[in-house]
Design a protein around this motif. Structure first.
Motif, PDB file in Angstrom:
ATOM      1  N   SER A 105      -9.756  -3.648  -8.428  1.00  0.00           N
ATOM      2  CA  SER A 105     -10.227  -4.893  -9.048  1.00  0.00           C
ATOM      3  C   SER A 105      -9.100  -5.909  -9.141  1.00  0.00           C
ATOM      4  O   SER A 105      -9.288  -7.104  -8.870  1.00  0.00           O
ATOM      5  CB  SER A 105     -10.803  -4.607 -10.436  1.00  0.00           C
ATOM      6  OG  SER A 105     -11.930  -3.767 -10.350  1.00  0.00           O
ATOM      7  N   ARG A 106      -7.896  -5.445  -9.567  1.00  0.00           N
ATOM      8  CA  ARG A 106      -6.759  -6.360  -9.650  1.00  0.00           C
ATOM      9  C   ARG A 106      -6.413  -6.910  -8.273  1.00  0.00           C
ATOM     10  O   ARG A 106      -6.087  -8.093  -8.125  1.00  0.00           O
ATOM     11  CB  ARG A 106      -5.541  -5.643 -10.243  1.00  0.00           C
ATOM     12  CG  ARG A 106      -5.661  -5.322 -11.721  1.00  0.00           C
ATOM     13  CD  ARG A 106      -4.300  -4.962 -12.304  1.00  0.00           C
ATOM     14  NE  ARG A 106      -3.661  -3.860 -11.598  1.00  0.00           N
ATOM     15  CZ  ARG A 106      -3.825  -2.577 -11.911  1.00  0.00           C
ATOM     16  NH1 ARG A 106      -4.640  -2.241 -12.918  1.00  0.00           N
ATOM     17  NH2 ARG A 106      -3.204  -1.631 -11.223  1.00  0.00           N
ATOM     18  N   MET A 107      -6.467  -6.037  -7.280  1.00  0.00           N
ATOM     19  CA  MET A 107      -6.140  -6.482  -5.933  1.00  0.00           C
ATOM     20  C   MET A 107      -7.142  -7.520  -5.440  1.00  0.00           C
ATOM     21  O   MET A 107      -6.764  -8.566  -4.886  1.00  0.00           O
ATOM     22  CB  MET A 107      -6.107  -5.283  -4.987  1.00  0.00           C
ATOM     23  CG  MET A 107      -5.592  -5.620  -3.585  1.00  0.00           C
ATOM     24  SD  MET A 107      -5.572  -4.150  -2.534  1.00  0.00           S
ATOM     25  CE  MET A 107      -4.487  -3.084  -3.467  1.00  0.00           C
ATOM     26  N   VAL A 108      -8.412  -7.272  -5.643  1.00  0.00           N
ATOM     27  CA  VAL A 108      -9.444  -8.231  -5.216  1.00  0.00           C
ATOM     28  C   VAL A 108      -9.299  -9.540  -5.966  1.00  0.00           C
ATOM     29  O   VAL A 108      -9.413 -10.633  -5.386  1.00  0.00           O
ATOM     30  CB  VAL A 108     -10.844  -7.621  -5.422  1.00  0.00           C
ATOM     31  CG1 VAL A 108     -11.927  -8.675  -5.199  1.00  0.00           C
ATOM     32  CG2 VAL A 108     -11.059  -6.441  -4.491  1.00  0.00           C
ATOM     33  N   GLU A 109      -9.026  -9.461  -7.270  1.00  0.00           N
ATOM     34  CA  GLU A 109      -8.843 -10.675  -8.068  1.00  0.00           C
ATOM     35  C   GLU A 109      -7.655 -11.482  -7.559  1.00  0.00           C
ATOM     36  O   GLU A 109      -7.722 -12.712  -7.436  1.00  0.00           O
ATOM     37  CB  GLU A 109      -8.634 -10.304  -9.534  1.00  0.00           C
ATOM     38  CG  GLU A 109      -8.436 -11.515 -10.435  1.00  0.00           C
ATOM     39  CD  GLU A 109      -8.124 -11.107 -11.872  1.00  0.00           C
ATOM     40  OE1 GLU A 109      -7.829 -12.004 -12.674  1.00  0.00           O
ATOM     41  OE2 GLU A 109      -8.161  -9.900 -12.160  1.00  0.00           O
ATOM     42  N   ASN A 110      -6.556 -10.786  -7.243  1.00  0.00           N
ATOM     43  CA  ASN A 110      -5.376 -11.493  -6.742  1.00  0.00           C
ATOM     44  C   ASN A 110      -5.636 -12.133  -5.387  1.00  0.00           C
ATOM     45  O   ASN A 110      -5.209 -13.258  -5.111  1.00  0.00           O
ATOM     46  CB  ASN A 110      -4.189 -10.533  -6.647  1.00  0.00           C
ATOM     47  CG  ASN A 110      -3.688 -10.095  -8.015  1.00  0.00           C
ATOM     48  OD1 ASN A 110      -3.898 -10.790  -9.008  1.00  0.00           O
ATOM     49  ND2 ASN A 110      -3.039  -8.940  -8.069  1.00  0.00           N
ATOM     50  N   VAL A 111      -6.329 -11.405  -4.515  1.00  0.00           N
ATOM     51  CA  VAL A 111      -6.642 -11.956  -3.197  1.00  0.00           C
ATOM     52  C   VAL A 111      -7.544 -13.182  -3.331  1.00  0.00           C
ATOM     53  O   VAL A 111      -7.357 -14.205  -2.651  1.00  0.00           O
ATOM     54  CB  VAL A 111      -7.295 -10.886  -2.311  1.00  0.00           C
ATOM     55  CG1 VAL A 111      -7.844 -11.507  -1.029  1.00  0.00           C
ATOM     56  CG2 VAL A 111      -6.289  -9.782  -1.983  1.00  0.00           C
TER      57      VAL A 111
END
Length: 463
Positions: free
Chosen positions: A295-301
Motif C-alpha cells: 500500500s505504501r509503495m502504491v501510494e508513493n508511486v
C-alpha cells in the motif's frame, strides 16, 4: 485543399518579387532621369537656337531683309529634320519657313514680347496626327523698328521612340531578371537548405531502440549549429528519461514481486500441512505487513505520478518552520525512543511552502535517518538562512555513505544497501519523493556525508 508551397519555393518567390521591385523601381527611376535629361537638353538647344535667331534677325533693316538673308537664318535648323522654323510679319504673312509639315500651332500660346529667352519659356503642343511638339515663340525687333513673330520648335517623335526603346529594354531586363531570380533562387535556396534535409533524414533514424543516436553537427552552417545542439540535448534528455522510466518500471516490478512472493511463499508453507491457531495468526500478521508495504509503495508511486503532471497544484503559505519541525519530531518520538535515539530541533524563521508537502519531505528524511542512526546518538533538525532562501537540514551520525552513491541517492528505487533496506521495510521511493517535493517548490535536495554525520539539505527559494 491546395498543397502548401515548400520553403524553397516560398523563398524563391520572395527573391523573384524583390528582383522585380528592385529592377522595376531602378528602371523607372533611370527612365525618368533619362527623359528629364533629354528634355532639358532639347529645351536648351531650342532656347539657344531662338537666341541666335533673334540676334541675327535684329541686324536686318526690314522684313524684306529676311527674304534676302534666308539661307543665313535657316542654317540654324538646317541638317536636322526634327527642327522647324517660321517667321511672319505682324499681318500674318510668312516670311521664312523650314519643315512646314511639322507646324500645327493652334494650341501654341499667344506670342508675347520676350526680353530674355529661358528654358521655362519652351511650350509643348500636339499635332492632329498625335505628334508631340516643343518650341519657343518670340517677337523680334528689326533695325527699322518693325516687329516680326518667330517660332523655333522641335518634333519629338525621335525622342519618344528612343525612350520607348529604353522602356522596352527595362521591361525585358526586368522579365529576364525575374526568370533568373526564380531559377537561380530556387537552386540556391535548395542547396542552402540541404543541411535541413540532412537533419530530417538523420532524425528518421531516431527510434525508441536508438535513442542514443545523435544528429551530426560537423559540416552544418553556423545558423543551424545551435538548432542541432538543442535537438541533440533534447535527445539526450529523452534518452535519460526513457532509461529512468525503464529502470523505474523494472524496479517497481521487482519491489512488487518481493512482498507478493513473501505472502505466496508463506501461504503455501502454511497450507502444506495443518497448522495451529497461533501459526495461522502469525501468517495473517505477516501478510498484513506485506500488504501495508504494498500500500505504501502504491501510494508513493501514485504521488510521484501526480507530481510529475504539469497541472499539479501546490498551496504555499508562510508558517513558522520551527513549529512544523517540532510537530514532525513529536510524531516520531515513540519510534526514536524505542531505537534509543533522541531528536533535537534548532530552527527559527518563516518558510513559504506547502505545509503538507513540507511535512512529508521532512518525515521521509527523518524516517530514513532513524534507520541508520546508532543507538544512543542524537538526530538533529535545523534551519539556516541562505542568500537564496532557507535551508532545512536533517543530520544524523553513523556510517558515512560512500561518495559514489551520493549522486544517486534521490533516484527512484536506488538503495546503497539493498538487503538492509528491504529488511527495514523501505520502498526505495522516500528520497525520490523528497526530491520531487523540492522541485515542486522550485528548490533542490542535496546530501553530504562524512565520518562526523550524514546531512540531507532541503533548499527552499525565497518567495
Amino acid at each position: 485543399m491546395m498543397q502548401r508551397l515548400s520553403l524553397t519555393a516560398r523563398l524563391a518567390a520572395w527573391f523573384a518579387l524583390i528582383t522585380v521591385l528592385v529592377f522595376g523601381v531602378g528602371g523607372g527611376v533611370l527612365y525618368q532621369a533619362l527623359a528629364k535629361q533629354i528634355r532639358a537638353q532639347d529645351d536648351f538647344d531650342l532656347v539657344l537656337t531662338a537666341r541666335h535667331l533673334r540676334r541675327l534677325a535684329a541686324e536686318l533693316d526690314s522684313p524684306q531683309g529676311i527674304k534676302l538673308h534666308e539661307s543665313r537664318l535657316d542654317s540654324l535648323v538646317l541638317g536636322n529634320q526634327a527642327f522647324f522654323l517660321r517667321m511672319q510679319d505682324s499681318s500674318g504673312r510668312v516670311l521664312l519657313e523650314r519643315n512646314p509639315s511639322h507646324f500645327a500651332i493652334d494650341d501654341l500660346k499667344e506670342v508675347k514680347p520676350l526680353n530674355r529667352i529661358l528654358e521655362h519659356d519652351v511650350q509643348e503642343w500636339h499635332t492632329p496626327d498625335g505628334l508631340t511638339m516643343r518650341g519657343v515663340a518670340t517677337d523680334i525687333a528689326l533695325a527699322d523698328g518693325s516687329v516680326v513673330d518667330a517660332v523655333v520648335g522641335r518634333e519629338m517623335s525621335d525622342r519618344e521612340a528612343l525612350l520607348a526603346r529604353y522602356r522596352n529594354t527595362v521591361y525585358l531586363t526586368t522579365l529576364c531578371a525575374l526568370l533568373a531570380a526564380v531559377v537561380l533562387g530556387y537552386v540556391a535556396v535548395r542547396n542552402a537548405l540541404r543541411p535541413l534535409r540532412d537533419i530530417a533524414g538523420s532524425a528518421t533514424h531516431v527510434t525508441v531502440g536508438k535513442l542514443h543516436t545523435r544528429l551530426p553537427s560537423g559540416n552544418v552552417p553556423r545558423e543551424l549549429a545551435a538548432l542541432i545542439d538543442a535537438l541533440n540535448s533534447m535527445l539526450a534528455r529523452l534518452e535519460l528519461g526513457f532509461q529512468r522510466l525503464s529502470q523505474f518500471t523494472a524496479d517497481l516490478a521487482h519491489d512488487l514481486r518481493t512482498p507478493l512472493g513473501n505472502m505466496r511463499g508463506a501461504s503455501e508453507v502454511a497450507l502444506a500441512r495443518p497448522r495451529s491457531t497461533d501459526e495461522y495468526q502469525a501468517l495473517l500478521v505477516s501478510n498484513i505487513e506485506e500488504c501495508e508495504r504494498l500500500s505504501r509503495m502504491v501510494e508513493n508511486v501514485l504521488f510521484l505520478a501526480r507530481a510529475d503532471n504539469p497541472q499539479y497544484v501546490t498551496t504555499a503559505v508562510d508558517f513558522p518552520v520551527r513549529d512544523e519541525l517540532l510537530r514532525v519530531a513529536d510524531y516520531f518520538e515513540g519510534i526514536a525512543e524505542d531505537a534509543g535515539i533522541s531528536i533535537e530541533v534548532t530552527a527559527s524563521g518563516q518558510l513559504h511552502a506547502d505545509v503538507d508537502l513540507f511535512r512529508r519531505a521532512v518525515s521521509n528524511l527523518l524516517a530514513n535517518a532513524l534507520r541508520y542512526t546508532p543507538r544512543g546518538d542524537t538526530l538533529t533538525l535545523s534551519t539556516r538562512e541562505t542568500p537564496e532562501g532557507m535551508m532545512v537540514t536533517v543530520a544524523n551520525p553513523g556510517t558515512p555513505i560512500p561518495s559514489e552513491h551520493l549522486g544517486r541517492l534521490f533516484d527512484r528505487f536506488y538503495r546503497v544497501d539493498g538487503s538492509r533496506s528491504n529488511s527495514s521495510g523501505s520502498t526505495g521511493l522516500g528520497l525520490a519523493i523528497v526530491r520531487t517535493i523540492m522541485e515542486l517548490h522550485g528548490g533542490s535536495a542535496t546530501v553530504e556525508s562524512d565520518a562526523a554525520a550524514t546531512q540531507f539539505h532541503l533548499h527552499f527559494p525565497r518567495q
